[in-house]
Design an enzyme around this catalytic site. Structure first.
Site, PDB file in Angstrom:
ATOM      1  N   ASP A 163     -16.434  84.237  -4.320  1.00 28.34           N
ATOM      2  CA  ASP A 163     -16.285  83.550  -3.040  1.00 28.34           C
ATOM      3  C   ASP A 163     -15.400  82.308  -3.182  1.00 28.34           C
ATOM      4  O   ASP A 163     -15.025  81.919  -4.292  1.00 28.34           O
ATOM      5  CB  ASP A 163     -17.691  83.169  -2.547  1.00 28.34           C
ATOM      6  CG  ASP A 163     -17.820  83.282  -1.049  1.00 28.34           C
ATOM      7  OD1 ASP A 163     -16.796  83.258  -0.352  1.00 28.34           O
ATOM      8  OD2 ASP A 163     -18.972  83.376  -0.565  1.00 28.34           O
ATOM      9  N   ASP A 218     -15.333  85.717   7.792  1.00 24.28           N
ATOM     10  CA  ASP A 218     -16.524  86.567   7.820  1.00 24.28           C
ATOM     11  C   ASP A 218     -16.585  87.353   9.131  1.00 24.28           C
ATOM     12  O   ASP A 218     -16.301  86.818  10.204  1.00 24.28           O
ATOM     13  CB  ASP A 218     -17.794  85.717   7.695  1.00 24.28           C
ATOM     14  CG  ASP A 218     -17.962  85.173   6.291  1.00 24.28           C
ATOM     15  OD1 ASP A 218     -17.095  85.453   5.430  1.00 24.28           O
ATOM     16  OD2 ASP A 218     -18.952  84.461   6.045  1.00 24.28           O
TER      17      ASP A 218
END
Ligand code: GLA
Length: 521
Positions: A163, A218
């Site tokens: 991430d 996202d």
């Protein structure tokens, strides 16, 4: 160092001895997948974040999801990679070492990995390139790249998503290559997934770094699936079709198919778009409570066949007709073409798909197979008239012949073989794993890479679409202790002649009692 010598062996205490993976090669010079043969079709699996966020993730959830994935038929359809996302899996101890969170994962992260492997699935883990993960609940890799990647290797991860939160001034272009080097040094071949949400434009440079990269923000906040947000990701991802191919994929995020708030039609449409975009098929819904309709969509092998095509082409919009989009440019391994008519509008759309739209000469006589009704029509000349309801799709395969073969879908009964030997030097042990192809063809024999440790030999025997890997162990000369090998095998899809994703599995040997040689500790 030869390209073939990629077998790693470990001795007790989890110490990795690198025999050949990646050493002496310039990783920047080529595709990451050239070195490991991984993810030559888009990875398929499950990650918890879209549905669960970080809070309820624990060993129980992952194990229940593994069971649901197997029970629902998703494993047989090709879903393989599974594990926690940012689910408070580990912390860093005073010495700097990552330590599993035993309150949430009582078997430890290696124990959970063993469980996943024994179910014939692959183990996916998560970390961050910054100082902390996004919620700050877990440490990131910054400043600990090499030791953390070693920990992932020791836990036997087959996939790591990295991430991009709390990055403390780093750029994706420098942080991710450093992590790639750290991961290669750890010696365990795995799928490396970049998650900078398109920051740093990874599609321009990351094919030598990882196997896939997020192209977008996202797709939703945990538990809040949004059709509109998903289509925003589709729009951004569509523009990048030229950057995708075997071993290097654009990732518009985990899927939301099957989450609450979406209709059956929307679920089917999003799944079809992910298949056409050659996007990783990482399910993001709660597999334990899926409706029959969701199971049917997620396990539609004809649609999955388009996604898992060995040519790995990402479709693009070739034409718009009113609100409707015609997605094509996706030639498949048998010479057929995949075409999607997507109608994001509110009224039914009638569209004429010409042979030219589909990549054929206008005079071609064609068969058309619908991936959702499973009906074939033809042969026919001229345009194909398609009616598509609001938010719905027609997902078609178009071909000059009436056969529509499925590409290989590889399913193993286990990815881990465990031997316990008494140490009697004459002792010989054997255990097999079965590897099946759920695609149309019988495959050539899998070729096991040379370089296995002296105590292990592997032979492969075919029986129809299943091949049995027989693992034979000979303990002569081995001292007490733990021995580990990773077996790698390669194959080619017979119609296209293209390489298939390499197959890897772990072999563990525990030698106890009086042994032929000195203790291996
Ligand atoms: C980022 C990622 C998500 C998820 C969360 C975890 O937002 O893009 O997919 O991994 O972090 O915090």
């Amino acid at each position: 160092m030869t390209k073939l010598a990629r077998i790693v062996t470990t001795v007790s205490m989890g110490l990795l001895l690198l025999v050949g993976f990646g050493r002496g090669e310039d990783p920047a010079a080529k595709l990451r997948s050239d070195q490991d043969g991984l993810a030559l079709t888009p990875p398929m699996g499950w990650y918890p974040w879209n549905e669960f966020g970080q809070e309820p993730q624990n060993e129980k959830l992952i194990k229940e999801t593994v069971e649901a994935l197997v029970r629902s038929g998703m494993k047989e359809a090709g879903y393989t990679y599974i594990g926690p996302d940012e689910g408070i899996c580990f912390s860093r101890d005073a010495s700097g070492k990552l330590t599993p969170n035993l309150a949430r994962y009582p078997s430890g992260l290696r124990g959970l990995g063993d469980y996943v492997h024994q179910q014939g699935l692959k183990y996916a883990l998560y970390t961050d390139a910054g100082t902390h993960t996004c919620s700050k609940a877990m440490p990131g890799t910054k400043g600990h790249e090499f030791e953390d990647m070693k920990a992932f290797a020791e836990w036997r991860a087959d996939y790591v998503k990295v991430d991009w939160c709390n990055t403390a001034g780093q750029t994706p272009q420098t942080a991710y290559p450093k992590l790639r080097d750290a991961q290669l040094a750890a010696g365990r071949p795995l799928v490396f997934s970049l998650c900078s949400w398109g920051q740093g434009q990874p599609w321009k440079w990351a094919a030598s770094v990882g196997h896939l990269w997020r192209t977008t923000e996202d797709i939703c906040e945990p538990g809040k699936a949004s059709w509109t947000a998903a289509l925003k990701n589709v729009e951004a991802n569509e523009k990048l079709s030229a950057s995708a191919g075997p071993g290097h994929w654009n990732d518009p995020d985990m899927m939301i198919t099957g989450m609450s708030g979406l209709s059956e039609v929307q679920n089917r449409s999003l799944f079809s778009l992910w298949c056409m975009m050659a996007s990783p098929l990482m399910a993001g819904n709660d597999l334990r409570s899926m409706t029959e309709s969701t199971v049917k969509i997620l396990t539609n092998r004809e649609a999955i066949g388009i996604n898992q095509d060995p040519l790995g082409i990402q479709a693009r919009i070739v034409r718009k007709d009113g609100a409707a989009e015609i997605w094509a440019g996706k030639r498949l391994f048998d010479g057929s073409q995949a075409v999607l008519v997507f109608n994001p509008g509110e009224a039914p759309a009638q569209v004429q798909v010409t042979p030219g739209d589909a990549g054929f000469e206008e005079s071609a006589s064609l068969y058309v197979r619908d991936m959702w009704t499973h009906q074939t029509s033809g042969p026919r000349a001229g345009s194909i008239r398609v009616t598509v309801g609001p938010k719905d799709v027609a997902l078609l395969r178009i071909s000059k012949t009436s056969s529509f073969p499925l590409p290989p879908i590889i399913v193993a009964d286990s990815y881990r073989v465990v031997f316990h030997a008494s140490g009697n030097s004459a002792q010989k042990l054997a255990k097999a794993i079965a590897v099946k192809n759920n695609g149309s063809s019988e495959l050539p024999l899998w070729k096991v890479s040379p370089g296995l440790p002296s105590w292990l030999s592997v032979t492969v025997t075919p029986s129809g679409k299943t091949q049995t890997f027989s693992n034979q162990v000979s303990v002569a000369g081995l001292g007490r202790g733990h021995y580990h090998a990773v077996v790698k095998a390669d194959n080619r899809e017979p119609l296209s002649g293209l390489p298939m994703s390499a197959l890897y599995y772990d072999v563990d040997l525990e030698v106890s009692g009086a042994a032929g040689g000195p203790a291996n500790n």
